[in-house]
Write an enzyme that holds these catalytic residues in place. Structure first.
Site, short mmCIF file in Angstrom:
data_model
loop_
_atom_site.label_atom_id
_atom_site.label_comp_id
_atom_site.label_asym_id
_atom_site.label_seq_id
_atom_site.Cartn_x
_atom_site.Cartn_y
_atom_site.Cartn_z
N ASP A 239 -1.68 6.73 6.39
CA ASP A 239 -2.63 6.00 5.89
C ASP A 239 -3.24 4.86 6.75
O ASP A 239 -2.41 3.76 7.17
CB ASP A 239 -2.22 5.22 4.46
CG ASP A 239 -3.25 4.35 3.97
OD1 ASP A 239 -4.25 4.00 4.60
OD2 ASP A 239 -2.86 3.40 2.78
N LYS B 142 -13.05 -1.41 6.70
CA LYS B 142 -12.39 -2.25 7.67
C LYS B 142 -13.05 -2.18 9.15
O LYS B 142 -14.06 -2.55 9.21
CB LYS B 142 -10.96 -2.45 7.86
CG LYS B 142 -10.41 -2.80 6.31
CD LYS B 142 -8.88 -2.50 6.12
CE LYS B 142 -8.53 -2.23 4.77
NZ LYS B 142 -8.56 -3.42 3.83
N TRP C 43 0.86 -1.42 -0.03
CA TRP C 43 0.00 -0.22 -0.06
C TRP C 43 0.80 1.38 0.06
O TRP C 43 0.56 2.20 -0.87
CB TRP C 43 -0.99 -0.02 1.25
CG TRP C 43 -1.86 -1.15 0.86
CD1 TRP C 43 -1.95 -2.27 1.55
CD2 TRP C 43 -3.03 -1.39 -0.20
NE1 TRP C 43 -3.01 -3.20 0.90
CE2 TRP C 43 -3.64 -2.51 0.10
CE3 TRP C 43 -3.24 -0.28 -1.06
CZ2 TRP C 43 -4.64 -2.87 -0.94
CZ3 TRP C 43 -4.35 -1.09 -2.13
CH2 TRP C 43 -4.94 -2.06 -2.01
N1 PMP Z 1 -4.22 1.53 2.34
C1 PMP Z 1 -4.35 0.42 3.08
C2 PMP Z 1 -3.28 0.28 4.14
C3 PMP Z 1 -4.93 -0.62 2.69
O1 PMP Z 1 -5.20 -1.67 3.54
C4 PMP Z 1 -6.16 -0.41 1.52
C5 PMP Z 1 -7.14 -1.48 1.01
N2 PMP Z 1 -7.01 -2.63 1.61
C6 PMP Z 1 -5.99 0.64 0.62
C7 PMP Z 1 -5.14 1.49 1.10
C8 PMP Z 1 -6.60 0.82 -0.45
O2 PMP Z 1 -8.08 1.14 -0.39
P1 PMP Z 1 -9.39 1.11 -1.04
O3 PMP Z 1 -9.35 0.08 -1.68
O4 PMP Z 1 -10.72 1.64 -0.36
O5 PMP Z 1 -8.87 2.32 -2.17
#
Ligand code: PMP
Length: 363
Positions: free
Chosen positions: A174, A198, A103
């Site tokens: 994040d 989540k 991520w």
């Molecule tokens: N950052 C983290 C730490 C994540 O776990 C996720 C999704 N699992 C995201 C960003 C991306 O999120 P989204 O699918 O809502 O764009």
């Protein structure tokens, strides 16, 4: 009806009480004779609801008054663009990123479209064990407009159990997979964001907690909906917000309050994670976790089977036992138990029992 223990990384398990409440209120919300999803977002009812939800987040997370609380449509990925678009400027396009997994890597790739991105530190692997770099090894740029990091990497199952100190340079986090998992000190951050699917609720919006001074003139080509100021000035209702997702998150944050707040929830989460990591360690001849114990994630417990060829059988039998979605991320393989707030301790106990039994039968 039989509900399973769902170990999915997100969209993830929701508290059963919350699902019941949403079901009860589905056709007639608060005597209005309509569902909340049928209600206009500019009317007094939705406006007072969104204000109440903001107040609940402020209470639960102890958010200081110089921070804005925003509900931004789209997932956390939207923030990978919004952060550089809003925090970089024509005068300063430099930012530091700490890359510790999938991520944070995606955040770096997106930010590079807009600025000069310095990767200040990365995850290290020492004798096959993944660990986070201590801050003394970070190559921080004192001129950076901000430092971005991912406190918990959902895929890798690696988490910072300390908050970096970046002095005057704002820290951006994040917290998609760690928000509401335990108390935090918001004042240590310039900006926090978290996708909803989540610990907050169901997919559809991202919570952004932005310190006042960071709501500035964005880069000139920033789309209207990617400008934090527009969200601040219109109280998250510049356009039609994802009303149902926000309403549902309101039910979840009330549930967190009823649980006793983040202190109680955090203690329970630590107990839950410990049970799983202990189980893995006590059966080290069968299960492996390759994360430095000092950086193990509270919410996402990754492990693999020493005899990899047994993984499919493990996952199949677990599903049959009502323990679902234990497959690791497609890029990581192995297994992962995501154990957000809504996963009851009974789910952890059942998983531990299953893992011990499976190891015994196949050892
Ligand atoms: N950052 C983290 C730490 C994540 O776990 C996720 C999704 N699992 C995201 C960003 C991306 O999120 P989204 O699918 O809502 O764009």
């Amino acid at each position: 009806m039989s509900r399973v223990f769902n170990f999915s990384a997100g969209p993830a398990m929701m508290p059963e009480e919350v699902l019941h409440q949403a079901q009860e209120e589905m056709l007639d919300w608060h005597g209005l004779g309509m569902s909340i999803m049928e209600l206009g977002h500019r009317g007094p009812e939705f406006q007072s609801l969104i204000e109440q939800i903001e107040a609940d987040y402020r209470e639960v997370l102890a958010i200081p008054s110089n921070y804005h609380v925003l509900f931004v449509a789209g997932g956390a990925t939207t923030q990978f663009s919004m952060v550089p678009l809003n925090l970089l400027s024509e005068q300063n396009k430099q930012a530091d990123y700490v890359e510790t997994g999938i991520w944070s890597h995606k955040a770096v790739v997106e930010a590079k479209r807009y600025g000069e991105i310095n990767v200040a530190a990365m995850t290290k692997t020492v004798h096959g064990i993944h660990t986070l770099p201590p801050q003394s090894e970070w190559q921080l740029n004192p001129q950076a407009a901000y430092v971005h990091y991912t406190p918990n990497e959902t895929v890798g199952g690696i988490e910072f159990h300390w908050v970096p100190k970046t002095g005057k340079v704002p820290l951006v986090a994040d917290m998609t997979s760690s928000i509401l998992s335990q108390p935090i000190d918001v004042s240590q951050f310039g900006l926090i964001y978290a996708g909803a699917q989540k610990n907050l609720g169901h997919a559809g919006f991202t919570l952004a907690i932005v310190r006042e001074d960071l709501v500035r003139e964005p880069l000139w080509f920033t789309p209207v909906l990617y400008n934090y100021r527009n969200h601040v000035e219109h109280k998250s209702c510049y356009n039609t917000p994802p009303t149902y997702a926000i309403y549902f998150a309101g039910l979840v944050v009330s549930w967190v309050k009823k649980q006793g707040g983040l202190k109680v929830v955090g203690q329970r989460n630590h107990r839950k994670a410990k049970k799983l990591y202990d189980c893995i360690e006590q059966h080290a001849d069968f299960y492996v976790n390759k994360i430095d114990p000092a950086c193990r994630a509270l919410m996402n417990v990754v492990f693999s089977l020493k005899r990899e060829e047994l993984t499919e059988e493990f996952l199949n039998q677990a599903t049959q036992a009502g323990l679902t979605n234990l497959r690791g991320h497609r890029d990581a393989g192995g297994c992962r138990a995501s154990i957000y707030n809504a996963m009851p301790e009974a789910g952890i106990d059942r998983l531990v029992e299953f893992m011990v039994d499976f190891a015994k039968r196949n050892g």
